[in-house]
Design a protein around this motif. Structure first.
Motif, PDB file in Angstrom:
ATOM      1  N   LEU A 260       0.834  -1.200   0.000  1.00 13.34           N
ATOM      2  CA  LEU A 260       0.000   0.000   0.000  1.00 13.34           C
ATOM      3  C   LEU A 260       0.872   1.255   0.000  1.00 13.34           C
ATOM      4  O   LEU A 260       0.579   2.237  -0.690  1.00 13.34           O
ATOM      5  N   TYR A 261       1.940   1.220   0.781  1.00 14.68           N
ATOM      6  CA  TYR A 261       2.917   2.292   0.867  1.00 14.68           C
ATOM      7  C   TYR A 261       4.076   1.776   1.707  1.00 14.68           C
ATOM      8  O   TYR A 261       3.980   0.715   2.337  1.00 14.68           O
ATOM      9  N   GLY A 262       5.180   2.503   1.705  1.00 15.31           N
ATOM     10  CA  GLY A 262       6.316   2.054   2.492  1.00 15.31           C
ATOM     11  C   GLY A 262       7.508   2.961   2.331  1.00 15.31           C
ATOM     12  O   GLY A 262       7.462   3.992   1.645  1.00 15.31           O
ATOM     13  N   THR A 263       8.602   2.552   2.971  1.00 14.52           N
ATOM     14  CA  THR A 263       9.845   3.292   2.895  1.00 14.52           C
ATOM     15  C   THR A 263      10.987   2.301   3.108  1.00 14.52           C
ATOM     16  O   THR A 263      10.750   1.104   3.329  1.00 14.52           O
ATOM     17  N   VAL A 264      12.218   2.789   3.013  1.00 12.51           N
ATOM     18  CA  VAL A 264      13.396   1.932   3.167  1.00 12.51           C
ATOM     19  C   VAL A 264      14.353   2.593   4.141  1.00 12.51           C
ATOM     20  O   VAL A 264      14.562   3.815   4.092  1.00 12.51           O
ATOM     21  N   ILE A 265      14.932   1.797   5.021  1.00 13.60           N
ATOM     22  CA  ILE A 265      15.953   2.277   5.927  1.00 13.60           C
ATOM     23  C   ILE A 265      17.093   1.262   5.925  1.00 13.60           C
ATOM     24  O   ILE A 265      16.894   0.087   6.227  1.00 13.60           O
ATOM     25  N   ARG A 266      18.258   1.712   5.522  1.00 18.90           N
ATOM     26  CA  ARG A 266      19.458   0.877   5.438  1.00 18.90           C
ATOM     27  C   ARG A 266      19.167  -0.478   4.779  1.00 18.90           C
ATOM     28  O   ARG A 266      19.460  -1.539   5.327  1.00 18.90           O
ATOM     29  N   SER A 267      18.577  -0.412   3.610  1.00 22.35           N
ATOM     30  CA  SER A 267      18.275  -1.589   2.770  1.00 22.35           C
ATOM     31  C   SER A 267      17.197  -2.497   3.345  1.00 22.35           C
ATOM     32  O   SER A 267      16.962  -3.593   2.825  1.00 22.35           O
ATOM     33  N   VAL A 268      16.524  -2.075   4.401  1.00 22.53           N
ATOM     34  CA  VAL A 268      15.396  -2.831   4.939  1.00 22.53           C
ATOM     35  C   VAL A 268      14.104  -2.135   4.511  1.00 22.53           C
ATOM     36  O   VAL A 268      13.932  -0.930   4.720  1.00 22.53           O
ATOM     37  N   HIS A 269      13.219  -2.903   3.918  1.00 22.25           N
ATOM     38  CA  HIS A 269      11.948  -2.383   3.415  1.00 22.25           C
ATOM     39  C   HIS A 269      10.901  -2.441   4.528  1.00 22.25           C
ATOM     40  O   HIS A 269      10.690  -3.490   5.140  1.00 22.25           O
ATOM     41  N   VAL A 270      10.258  -1.313   4.772  1.00 20.65           N
ATOM     42  CA  VAL A 270       9.195  -1.216   5.766  1.00 20.65           C
ATOM     43  C   VAL A 270       7.920  -0.868   5.011  1.00 20.65           C
ATOM     44  O   VAL A 270       7.790   0.235   4.464  1.00 20.65           O
ATOM     45  N   ASP A 271       6.981  -1.806   4.943  1.00 22.01           N
ATOM     46  CA  ASP A 271       5.812  -1.640   4.092  1.00 22.01           C
ATOM     47  C   ASP A 271       4.514  -1.937   4.829  1.00 22.01           C
ATOM     48  O   ASP A 271       4.458  -2.794   5.716  1.00 22.01           O
ATOM     49  N   ALA A 272       3.470  -1.232   4.435  1.00 16.92           N
ATOM     50  CA  ALA A 272       2.107  -1.528   4.863  1.00 16.92           C
ATOM     51  C   ALA A 272       1.495  -2.459   3.818  1.00 16.92           C
ATOM     52  O   ALA A 272       1.462  -2.130   2.633  1.00 16.92           O
ATOM     53  N   ILE A 273       1.043  -3.623   4.268  1.00  9.25           N
ATOM     54  CA  ILE A 273       0.548  -4.660   3.373  1.00  9.25           C
ATOM     55  C   ILE A 273      -0.938  -4.888   3.633  1.00  9.25           C
ATOM     56  O   ILE A 273      -1.365  -5.014   4.780  1.00  9.25           O
ATOM     57  N   SER A 274      -1.719  -4.978   2.563  1.00  8.71           N
ATOM     58  CA  SER A 274      -3.142  -5.269   2.697  1.00  8.71           C
ATOM     59  C   SER A 274      -3.360  -6.719   3.117  1.00  8.71           C
ATOM     60  O   SER A 274      -2.617  -7.616   2.716  1.00  8.71           O
ATOM     61  N   VAL A 275      -4.388  -6.939   3.929  1.00 11.24           N
ATOM     62  CA  VAL A 275      -4.771  -8.276   4.383  1.00 11.24           C
ATOM     63  C   VAL A 275      -6.105  -8.613   3.721  1.00 11.24           C
ATOM     64  O   VAL A 275      -7.173  -8.241   4.208  1.00 11.24           O
ATOM     65  N   PRO A 276      -6.077  -9.348   2.604  1.00 10.18           N
ATOM     66  CA  PRO A 276      -7.297  -9.577   1.817  1.00 10.18           C
ATOM     67  C   PRO A 276      -8.136 -10.744   2.362  1.00 10.18           C
ATOM     68  O   PRO A 276      -8.270 -11.785   1.739  1.00 10.18           O
ATOM     69  N   TYR A 277      -8.710 -10.547   3.522  1.00  7.60           N
ATOM     70  CA  TYR A 277      -9.467 -11.628   4.150  1.00  7.60           C
ATOM     71  C   TYR A 277     -10.891 -11.718   3.587  1.00  7.60           C
ATOM     72  O   TYR A 277     -11.369 -10.820   2.884  1.00  7.60           O
ATOM     73  N   ASP A 278     -11.573 -12.802   3.918  1.00  7.68           N
ATOM     74  CA  ASP A 278     -12.943 -13.045   3.459  1.00  7.68           C
ATOM     75  C   ASP A 278     -13.904 -12.192   4.293  1.00  7.68           C
ATOM     76  O   ASP A 278     -14.329 -12.592   5.385  1.00  7.68           O
ATOM     77  N   VAL A 279     -14.237 -11.025   3.785  1.00  8.64           N
ATOM     78  CA  VAL A 279     -15.079 -10.078   4.522  1.00  8.64           C
ATOM     79  C   VAL A 279     -16.477 -10.648   4.739  1.00  8.64           C
ATOM     80  O   VAL A 279     -17.065 -10.503   5.824  1.00  8.64           O
ATOM     81  N   THR A 280     -17.021 -11.318   3.752  1.00 10.11           N
ATOM     82  CA  THR A 280     -18.377 -11.872   3.859  1.00 10.11           C
ATOM     83  C   THR A 280     -18.456 -12.909   4.978  1.00 10.11           C
ATOM     84  O   THR A 280     -19.397 -12.892   5.787  1.00 10.11           O
ATOM     85  N   ALA A 281     -17.468 -13.774   5.046  1.00  7.91           N
ATOM     86  CA  ALA A 281     -17.464 -14.808   6.086  1.00  7.91           C
ATOM     87  C   ALA A 281     -17.299 -14.186   7.468  1.00  7.91           C
ATOM     88  O   ALA A 281     -17.980 -14.589   8.427  1.00  7.91           O
ATOM     89  N   PHE A 282     -16.407 -13.205   7.569  1.00  9.99           N
ATOM     90  CA  PHE A 282     -16.214 -12.575   8.880  1.00  9.99           C
ATOM     91  C   PHE A 282     -17.457 -11.806   9.304  1.00  9.99           C
ATOM     92  O   PHE A 282     -17.853 -11.828  10.479  1.00  9.99           O
ATOM     93  N   LEU A 283     -18.095 -11.124   8.374  1.00  7.75           N
ATOM     94  CA  LEU A 283     -19.280 -10.352   8.718  1.00  7.75           C
ATOM     95  C   LEU A 283     -20.405 -11.260   9.216  1.00  7.75           C
ATOM     96  O   LEU A 283     -21.152 -10.885  10.135  1.00  7.75           O
ATOM     97  N   ALA A 284     -20.503 -12.461   8.638  1.00  8.62           N
ATOM     98  CA  ALA A 284     -21.519 -13.407   9.099  1.00  8.62           C
ATOM     99  C   ALA A 284     -21.250 -13.817  10.544  1.00  8.62           C
ATOM    100  O   ALA A 284     -22.183 -13.899  11.364  1.00  8.62           O
ATOM    101  N   GLU A 285     -19.985 -14.056  10.883  1.00  9.86           N
ATOM    102  CA  GLU A 285     -19.649 -14.413  12.265  1.00  9.86           C
ATOM    103  C   GLU A 285     -19.857 -13.226  13.188  1.00  9.86           C
ATOM    104  O   GLU A 285     -20.377 -13.356  14.304  1.00  9.86           O
ATOM    105  N   PHE A 286     -19.457 -12.043  12.742  1.00 10.06           N
ATOM    106  CA  PHE A 286     -19.628 -10.831  13.531  1.00 10.06           C
ATOM    107  C   PHE A 286     -21.102 -10.602  13.852  1.00 10.06           C
ATOM    108  O   PHE A 286     -21.466 -10.319  15.000  1.00 10.06           O
ATOM    109  N   ASP A 287     -21.982 -10.739  12.851  1.00 13.68           N
ATOM    110  CA  ASP A 287     -23.412 -10.509  13.062  1.00 13.68           C
ATOM    111  C   ASP A 287     -24.018 -11.528  14.014  1.00 13.68           C
ATOM    112  O   ASP A 287     -24.980 -11.218  14.733  1.00 13.68           O
ATOM    113  N   ARG A 288     -23.464 -12.731  14.017  1.00 16.78           N
ATOM    114  CA  ARG A 288     -23.960 -13.753  14.938  1.00 16.78           C
ATOM    115  C   ARG A 288     -23.612 -13.399  16.384  1.00 16.78           C
ATOM    116  O   ARG A 288     -24.447 -13.565  17.285  1.00 16.78           O
TER     117      ARG A 288
END
Length: 318
Positions: A260-288
């Motif tokens: 999603l975005y990131g930066t580098v410090i001394r050759s180490v990559h620091v990144d924000a990564i999306s977590v593409p989870y099953d929203v429909t399945a989680f929402l069903a459990e959440f509603d329960r």
């Protein structure tokens, strides 16, 4: 391990004394050494997000560590969901956030959810969070072994990737429930001397935090002594407008496509990564577990469905 603390202030807004961290305590040998580390903050009881994170980790090469930096439980306020998720979490290194601290604590010291919400947060939000924690604590009270494990978790971990030292915390460098790694604080010029001082005291190059539920990454300090703060916001629910997926922080000696975005410090990559989870399945459990009108439904369902009212550009490093 028993947790006991003095406290002063209103439930949900106060900060118990046993939340305090001395930044100098981070100036120690690393607990974790790896080529790649995924830091997962704010899973919030979302087992489907955990599935997605484990799939991301499985694709990595070299030595890989998956670390949880607090608030792994929250919406899983039901015995079976709580038990199954916690049995999976127990396999990974972790620190305790305010949620783990309060559900592990014997009795009630009046901390509420332990969020230490600032005055800008509506009181109704605070009260709903206190109610969620009370229900979760009641569920956890039936799992003595789990509560003992959570109480024994440290308040911080130190890791190294390459020659970069990483301080894994929940709130900020001085408190489990600290808000000084929130975007507004990081962007306040008056905060820069304090931020530089805690980084120096801790001898840390990157702080990986969560707690505030708002994702942000900033490069602070000086050209000679840069410091990165990577706050992933939430792994278990959406962080940006129109995007219901979570975010985790990846630190690695190798780059990754699709960050999603990131930066580098001394050759180490620091990144924000999306977590593409099953929203429909989680929402069903959440509603329960959290039907219409319940505290979690009122506070969080729309965010789970459609993401937070925030833009990726505001979170990205400047």
């Amino acid at each position: 391990m028993a947790l006991d603390s003095g406290i002063a202030g209103e439930a949900g807004r106060c900060c118990p004394t046993d939340y305090r961290i001395d930044p100098a305590e981070l100036d120690r040998a690393p607990n974790i050494i790896a080529d790649t580390i995924y830091v997962v903050g704010g899973l919030y009881g979302n087992a489907f997000a955990l599935n997605a994170v484990e799939e991301l980790v499985a694709r990595e090469m070299g030595t890989v560590a998956l670390v949880f930096n607090g608030d792994a439980h929250w919406f899983d306020a039901e015995c079976e969901a709580f038990s199954i998720l916690d049995s999976r979490l127990a396999a990974y290194p972790a620190i305790r956030g305010n949620v783990e601290t309060e559900i592990a604590r014997q009795g009630d010291i009046g901390a509420g959810c332990g969020c230490a919400y600032p005055p800008t947060v509506d009181q109704r939000v605070v009260e709903r969070s206190n109610a969620i924690l009370a229900r979760l604590k009641m569920v956890a009270s039936g799992f003595d072994t789990t509560r003992e494990r959570l109480a024994g978790l440290p308040t911080s971990l130190v890791a190294t990737v390459g020659d970069v030292r990483i301080g894994i915390v929940h709130g900020d460098a001085t408190s489990i429930a600290g808000w000084d790694f929130a975007r507004e604080r990081l962007d306040d010029p008056a905060m820069q001397p304090w931020l530089a001082s805690v980084a120096t005291a801790a001898r840390i190059d990157v702080f990986a935090s969560t707690h505030t539920c708002g994702a942000v990454m900033r490069r602070i300090g000086t050209a000679q002594r840069p410091v990165i703060v990577a706050n992933n916001g939430a792994a278990g629910m959406g962080n940006f407008r129109g995007d219901p997926h979570g975010v985790v922080t990846r630190l690695s000696t190798t780059p990754i496509e699709g960050a999603l975005y990131g930066t580098v410090i001394r050759s180490v990559h620091v990144d924000a990564i999306s977590v593409p989870y099953d929203v429909t399945a989680f929402l069903a459990e959440f509603d329960r577990i959290w039907p219409a009108g319940s505290p979690a439904e009122v506070s969080y369902r729309q965010r789970i469905l459609a993401g937070a009212n925030d833009e990726i550009g505001a979170a990205a490093p400047r």
